[in-house]
Design a protein around this motif. Structure first.
Motif, PDB file in Angstrom:
ATOM      1  N   SER A 148      96.039  29.069  47.425  1.00  0.00           N
ATOM      2  CA  SER A 148      94.729  29.445  46.901  1.00  0.00           C
ATOM      3  C   SER A 148      94.511  30.942  47.036  1.00  0.00           C
ATOM      4  O   SER A 148      93.396  31.425  46.860  1.00  0.00           O
ATOM      5  CB  SER A 148      93.626  28.703  47.666  1.00  0.00           C
ATOM      6  OG  SER A 148      93.636  29.104  49.032  1.00  0.00           O
ATOM      7  N   GLY A 149      95.576  31.673  47.378  1.00  0.00           N
ATOM      8  CA  GLY A 149      95.399  33.094  47.655  1.00  0.00           C
ATOM      9  C   GLY A 149      94.701  33.323  48.985  1.00  0.00           C
ATOM     10  O   GLY A 149      94.011  34.315  49.185  1.00  0.00           O
ATOM     11  N   GLN A 150      94.883  32.371  49.904  1.00  0.00           N
ATOM     12  CA  GLN A 150      94.308  32.424  51.252  1.00  0.00           C
ATOM     13  C   GLN A 150      92.779  32.441  51.241  1.00  0.00           C
ATOM     14  O   GLN A 150      92.146  32.926  52.180  1.00  0.00           O
ATOM     15  CB  GLN A 150      94.872  33.605  52.041  1.00  0.00           C
ATOM     16  CG  GLN A 150      96.391  33.508  52.233  1.00  0.00           C
ATOM     17  CD  GLN A 150      96.914  34.366  53.341  1.00  0.00           C
ATOM     18  OE1 GLN A 150      96.561  35.525  53.456  1.00  0.00           O
ATOM     19  NE2 GLN A 150      97.778  33.802  54.167  1.00  0.00           N
ATOM     20  N   ALA A 151      92.198  31.909  50.185  1.00  0.00           N
ATOM     21  CA  ALA A 151      90.740  31.780  50.080  1.00  0.00           C
ATOM     22  C   ALA A 151      90.389  30.301  50.027  1.00  0.00           C
ATOM     23  O   ALA A 151      91.253  29.438  49.818  1.00  0.00           O
ATOM     24  CB  ALA A 151      90.230  32.496  48.841  1.00  0.00           C
ATOM     25  N   GLU A 152      89.104  30.002  50.197  1.00  0.00           N
ATOM     26  CA  GLU A 152      88.685  28.605  50.122  1.00  0.00           C
ATOM     27  C   GLU A 152      88.983  28.030  48.747  1.00  0.00           C
ATOM     28  O   GLU A 152      89.419  26.877  48.621  1.00  0.00           O
ATOM     29  CB  GLU A 152      87.199  28.478  50.433  1.00  0.00           C
ATOM     30  CG  GLU A 152      86.701  27.043  50.434  1.00  0.00           C
ATOM     31  CD  GLU A 152      85.230  26.918  50.752  1.00  0.00           C
ATOM     32  OE1 GLU A 152      84.713  25.777  50.708  1.00  0.00           O
ATOM     33  OE2 GLU A 152      84.585  27.938  51.049  1.00  0.00           O
ATOM     34  N   LYS A 153      88.757  28.822  47.702  1.00  0.00           N
ATOM     35  CA  LYS A 153      89.031  28.421  46.329  1.00  0.00           C
ATOM     36  C   LYS A 153      89.911  29.480  45.656  1.00  0.00           C
ATOM     37  O   LYS A 153      89.780  30.674  45.940  1.00  0.00           O
ATOM     38  CB  LYS A 153      87.731  28.266  45.529  1.00  0.00           C
ATOM     39  CG  LYS A 153      86.752  27.260  46.129  1.00  0.00           C
ATOM     40  CD  LYS A 153      87.316  25.843  46.125  1.00  0.00           C
ATOM     41  CE  LYS A 153      86.313  24.846  46.684  1.00  0.00           C
ATOM     42  NZ  LYS A 153      86.886  23.481  46.766  1.00  0.00           N
ATOM     43  N   ALA A 154      90.785  29.036  44.772  1.00  0.00           N
ATOM     44  CA  ALA A 154      91.725  29.951  44.134  1.00  0.00           C
ATOM     45  C   ALA A 154      91.025  31.079  43.392  1.00  0.00           C
ATOM     46  O   ALA A 154      91.508  32.218  43.383  1.00  0.00           O
ATOM     47  CB  ALA A 154      92.626  29.173  43.174  1.00  0.00           C
ATOM     48  N   ASP A 159      93.133  38.331  44.134  1.00  0.00           N
ATOM     49  CA  ASP A 159      93.892  39.515  44.535  1.00  0.00           C
ATOM     50  C   ASP A 159      95.167  39.124  45.270  1.00  0.00           C
ATOM     51  O   ASP A 159      96.252  39.665  44.996  1.00  0.00           O
ATOM     52  CB  ASP A 159      93.041  40.435  45.413  1.00  0.00           C
ATOM     53  CG  ASP A 159      91.941  41.134  44.638  1.00  0.00           C
ATOM     54  OD1 ASP A 159      92.008  41.137  43.390  1.00  0.00           O
ATOM     55  OD2 ASP A 159      91.023  41.674  45.276  1.00  0.00           O
ATOM     56  N   VAL A 160      95.044  38.191  46.196  1.00  0.00           N
ATOM     57  CA  VAL A 160      96.223  37.745  46.939  1.00  0.00           C
ATOM     58  C   VAL A 160      97.161  36.968  46.023  1.00  0.00           C
ATOM     59  O   VAL A 160      98.388  37.134  46.087  1.00  0.00           O
ATOM     60  CB  VAL A 160      95.817  36.897  48.161  1.00  0.00           C
ATOM     61  CG1 VAL A 160      97.045  36.294  48.844  1.00  0.00           C
ATOM     62  CG2 VAL A 160      95.032  37.744  49.147  1.00  0.00           C
ATOM     63  N   LEU A 161      96.607  36.135  45.159  1.00  0.00           N
ATOM     64  CA  LEU A 161      97.451  35.405  44.205  1.00  0.00           C
ATOM     65  C   LEU A 161      98.263  36.364  43.342  1.00  0.00           C
ATOM     66  O   LEU A 161      99.466  36.162  43.118  1.00  0.00           O
ATOM     67  CB  LEU A 161      96.587  34.505  43.314  1.00  0.00           C
ATOM     68  CG  LEU A 161      96.095  33.203  43.932  1.00  0.00           C
ATOM     69  CD1 LEU A 161      95.062  32.545  43.024  1.00  0.00           C
ATOM     70  CD2 LEU A 161      97.255  32.244  44.176  1.00  0.00           C
ATOM     71  N   GLU A 162      97.614  37.413  42.871  1.00  0.00           N
ATOM     72  CA  GLU A 162      98.319  38.406  42.043  1.00  0.00           C
ATOM     73  C   GLU A 162      99.421  39.097  42.843  1.00  0.00           C
ATOM     74  O   GLU A 162     100.538  39.286  42.347  1.00  0.00           O
ATOM     75  CB  GLU A 162      97.325  39.441  41.519  1.00  0.00           C
ATOM     76  CG  GLU A 162      97.963  40.486  40.614  1.00  0.00           C
ATOM     77  CD  GLU A 162      96.962  41.521  40.148  1.00  0.00           C
ATOM     78  OE1 GLU A 162      97.281  42.240  39.173  1.00  0.00           O
ATOM     79  OE2 GLU A 162      95.868  41.620  40.742  1.00  0.00           O
ATOM     80  N   SER A 163      99.128  39.431  44.098  1.00  0.00           N
ATOM     81  CA  SER A 163     100.111  40.094  44.946  1.00  0.00           C
ATOM     82  C   SER A 163     101.303  39.182  45.223  1.00  0.00           C
ATOM     83  O   SER A 163     102.467  39.605  45.167  1.00  0.00           O
ATOM     84  CB  SER A 163      99.450  40.514  46.263  1.00  0.00           C
ATOM     85  OG  SER A 163     100.386  41.071  47.147  1.00  0.00           O
ATOM     86  N   VAL A 191      94.338  36.769  35.441  1.00  0.00           N
ATOM     87  CA  VAL A 191      94.247  37.777  36.500  1.00  0.00           C
ATOM     88  C   VAL A 191      95.432  37.697  37.456  1.00  0.00           C
ATOM     89  O   VAL A 191      95.989  38.727  37.859  1.00  0.00           O
ATOM     90  CB  VAL A 191      92.931  37.623  37.282  1.00  0.00           C
ATOM     91  CG1 VAL A 191      92.880  38.583  38.465  1.00  0.00           C
ATOM     92  CG2 VAL A 191      91.740  37.859  36.359  1.00  0.00           C
ATOM     93  N   SER A 192      95.829  36.499  37.824  1.00  0.00           N
ATOM     94  CA  SER A 192      96.842  36.349  38.872  1.00  0.00           C
ATOM     95  C   SER A 192      98.275  36.332  38.356  1.00  0.00           C
ATOM     96  O   SER A 192      99.203  36.652  39.099  1.00  0.00           O
ATOM     97  CB  SER A 192      96.594  35.062  39.653  1.00  0.00           C
ATOM     98  OG  SER A 192      96.860  33.922  38.845  1.00  0.00           O
TER      99      SER A 192
END
Length: 248
Positions: A148-154, A159-163, A191-192
Motif C-alpha cells: 500500500s506504499g506503507q500507508a493505510e490505503k494505497a 509517493d512510496v509506491l512510485e519509489s 501516479v505510481s
C-alpha cells in the motif's frame, strides 16, 4: 504499459468464483479477510484449484504482526506444501525480524522448498526501509510485492509506491493494494506506475437484527459481513481497461 493484472482477495469459495468469472486475473485465497487474511484450509485450496484463473494461497498462520516463532514457521512450511499438493498456482507469504527487516533466512528456506512462485505480501509495508526491501525481495526470488506504499490505503501511499516501482525497474512486479477501487484505480496507476492492482471488491451484505443468534452469540458482527461483489469486480476491471486505453 500494455496490461495491468487484477488480483482479487477472497475468503469464500463463492467469492472466488464470482471474482474469477467477472474479471479477476488472479485470486488470492484466504480465510478471515477481516483479520487481513489467513491461511485457507486444505479443502478450500483443493476446491479453488478448479478455478479458471491462477490461485495464490495466503500463508499466514495467525493475525497480528509478521515475526514468527519456530513452531509457526514449521506450520507455514507445511501449509506451502499443502498449497502445492492442492494444485494451486502460487503463494503469498511474508515474515519480518524485530528490526523490521525481511526475515531472509526463513523466507529463503520457504521459497527454496517449493516450485510455486511467491508474492511478498503486505508484511513489506512494515519494513524500516522499503527500497532496501525491494532489493532483498528480488534476491530472494519473489515474483511480486503487494504493498500500500506503507500507508493505510494505497491512494495515501503514492509517493512510496512510485519509489518502489521505480526501484523494481521491471525486475519484480509491484502490486498496489488496500482501498483500491474503480474510483481510484486510474489515479493509482498513473501516479505510481505499478503494474498490478489488488482489491477485495467486496460490499456489505444486509445486517442481521441484533436478536439473531449469529449476532447475539458473536459469530457475525451486527453491521453484517462483507462478500465479494460481481458488479464491483466488473467495475474495477472496466476502470483498469479504460485507463489502459487512454494511456496508449
Amino acid at each position: 504499459m500494455t496490461s495491468v493484472h487484477l488480483e482479487v482477495c477472497v475468503d469464500t469459495i463463492e467469492g472466488a468464483w464470482i471474482a474469477a468469472e467477472n474479471g479477476a486475473d488472479r485470486i488470492e485465497l484466504c480465510t478471515a479477510l477481516s483479520e487481513g487474511g489467513l491461511t485457507p484450509s486444505a479443502g478450500f485450496m483443493t476446491a479453488a484449484s478448479r478455478l479458471p484463473v491462477p490461485v495464490f494461497a495466503m500463508i499466514r498462520p495467525r493475525s497480528g504482526g509478521f515475526q514468527y516463532s519456530d513452531a509457526e514457521k514449521t506450520l507455514m512450511l507445511r501449509d506451502i506444501q499443502t498449497a502445492e499438493q492442492a494444485g494451486l498456482a502460487g503463494i503469498a507469504i511474508g515474515a519480518t525480524s524485530e528490526q523490521h527487516e525481511l526475515d531472509s533466512p526463513f523466507l529463503s528456506t520457504a521459497l527454496a522448498g517449493t516450485k510455486l512462485p511467491a508474492t511478498l505480501h503486505r508484511a513489506f509495508d512494515t519494513l524500516r526501509d522499503p527500497v532496501a526491501g525491494v532489493e532483498e525481495a528480488v534476491s530472494l526470488g519473489f515474483e511480486r510485492i503487494l504493498t500500500s506504499g506503507q500507508a493505510e490505503k494505497a491512494e495515501q501511499g503514492l509517493d512510496v509506491l512510485e519509489s518502489v516501482a521505480s526501484r523494481a525497474s521491471g525486475r519484480i512486479s509491484i502490486m498496489a493494494g488496500s482501498g483500491v477501487s474503480e474510483d481510484n484505480a486510474a489515479r493509482i496507476l498513473k501516479v505510481s506506475a505499478v503494474n498490478e492492482l489488488h482489491a477485495s471488491c467486496s460490499s456489505p451484505c444486509a445486517p442481521l437484527p441484533s436478536s439473531a443468534p449469529e449476532v447475539h452469540l458473536g459469530f457475525l458482527p451486527s453491521k453484517g459481513a462483507r462478500l465479494t461483489n460481481a458488479i464491483r469486480v466488473q467495475a474495477l476491471r472496466t476502470a483498469i481497461d479504460q485507463y489502459l486505453e487512454t494511456a496508449e
